[in-house]
Design an enzyme around this catalytic site. Sequence first.
Site, PDB file in Angstrom:
ATOM      1  N   THR A 188       0.814  -1.213   0.000  1.00 56.01           N
ATOM      2  CA  THR A 188       0.000   0.000   0.000  1.00 56.01           C
ATOM      3  C   THR A 188       0.847   1.262   0.000  1.00 56.01           C
ATOM      4  O   THR A 188       1.821   1.345   0.740  1.00 56.01           O
ATOM      5  CB  THR A 188      -0.815  -0.002   1.322  1.00 56.01           C
ATOM      6  OG1 THR A 188      -1.545  -1.206   1.373  1.00 56.01           O
ATOM      7  CG2 THR A 188      -1.700   1.205   1.426  1.00 56.01           C
ATOM      8  N   ARG A 216     -13.099  -9.042  -0.099  1.00 52.51           N
ATOM      9  CA  ARG A 216     -12.266  -8.709   1.067  1.00 52.51           C
ATOM     10  C   ARG A 216     -11.851  -7.220   1.027  1.00 52.51           C
ATOM     11  O   ARG A 216     -11.460  -6.690   0.005  1.00 52.51           O
ATOM     12  CB  ARG A 216     -11.016  -9.594   1.065  1.00 52.51           C
ATOM     13  CG  ARG A 216     -10.040  -9.334   2.208  1.00 52.51           C
ATOM     14  CD  ARG A 216      -8.927  -8.376   1.818  1.00 52.51           C
ATOM     15  NE  ARG A 216      -7.932  -8.242   2.871  1.00 52.51           N
ATOM     16  CZ  ARG A 216      -6.989  -7.311   2.862  1.00 52.51           C
ATOM     17  NH1 ARG A 216      -6.919  -6.429   1.892  1.00 52.51           N
ATOM     18  NH2 ARG A 216      -6.109  -7.254   3.841  1.00 52.51           N
ATOM     19  N   THR A 239       0.782   0.175   6.484  1.00 52.53           N
ATOM     20  CA  THR A 239       0.963  -0.695   5.329  1.00 52.53           C
ATOM     21  C   THR A 239       1.208  -2.112   5.846  1.00 52.53           C
ATOM     22  O   THR A 239       1.592  -2.291   6.999  1.00 52.53           O
ATOM     23  CB  THR A 239       2.127  -0.205   4.443  1.00 52.53           C
ATOM     24  OG1 THR A 239       2.317  -1.107   3.358  1.00 52.53           O
ATOM     25  CG2 THR A 239       3.417  -0.077   5.209  1.00 52.53           C
ATOM     26  N   GLY A 242      -3.562  -5.896   6.338  1.00 53.67           N
ATOM     27  CA  GLY A 242      -4.631  -5.028   6.803  1.00 53.67           C
ATOM     28  C   GLY A 242      -5.445  -5.583   7.952  1.00 53.67           C
ATOM     29  O   GLY A 242      -5.895  -4.835   8.827  1.00 53.67           O
TER      30      GLY A 242
END
Length: 325
Positions: A188, A216, A239, A242
């Site tokens: 991310t 998801r 990051t 998650g």
Amino acid sequence: MDRRHFVTSTTLGGGSLLVHPHLLANVSPTTKQVPSIENGFPLAISTWNNIEASQVAGENLEKNIDALTAAVQGVAVEEADKTNRTVGYGGAPDRSGKVTLDACVMNARGNCGSVMAVENIVHVAALAKDVMEKTPHVILSGNGARKFAIQQGYKVIDLLTDQSRRLWLEWLQKEHYKPVINAGHHDTIGMLCIDKSNDISGVCSTSGLAYKMEGRIGDSPIIGSGLFVDNEIGGAVATGLGEEVIKTVGSFLVVELIRQGFSPQESCQKAIERIVKGRKNLDFQVAYLAVNKKGDIGAYSIHKGFTYALYKKGQTLEIQSNSVY
Ligand code: GLY
């Protein structure tokens, strides 16, 4: 040339400084000439080796563009980069072969916007900003978010590149699902900017975990988990895996720790400790990146390998974070 092997002996924000060759071509890593970085604004930081993204955000901040607009423009560089398999165009698909993107934004006035599981739209951070500014809502998901994007004039494209399709088809042969630590030294993109008015804003954008279950959602579009900003205190982005960030409302936790008087570095470290405490099985990565109102930066991860890209005074540096392991 690998961007990541210019390591120097300097420390900053609890980490080692790495110098990006394209932006500091006249600085030889062997001479250890490391530019000094002092507090001062504007400032842009982003997770991982997103040198160009932080540089674009920083250059926009220098033009007196506000922190949120600058961050969205910086993140757009990564969203458009088809070689990056964790964000935007070229992002890895879910296990059904669909590329679905998540993003959120938060500005200095405490307003926020988010989009979840969006297909066919590249610039989902800009779309999250549009949700914040142009709708009465905070979150739009799936087909509704996509329809809103089309109404706003966003281009509709197939986000699955030939390379992503090939790798997905290879993955289908075994269907073995396991998050990979620091895969490709990226994940991310989370970005925090402080503009010339000392206002803080942040952005988070991702394609989520490769080969996730259909539907998801990770931490990245969830305000407080993937991103949180309090303009009086500071901001944080997350990051990594998650699910683990969501369980501890990670970015909110980091900002609340800063509010309690801890430095951004201590706050990131404490938030990571909250995840690892009492755990034996730590075969996943989580990292936090944070800044306070003064511009002090903190970064910390579970496993080594997490870096961040810091723009300040015209140049962007890649910095290695400290970690538990
Ligand atoms: N941090 C990105 C995700 O878990 O989706």
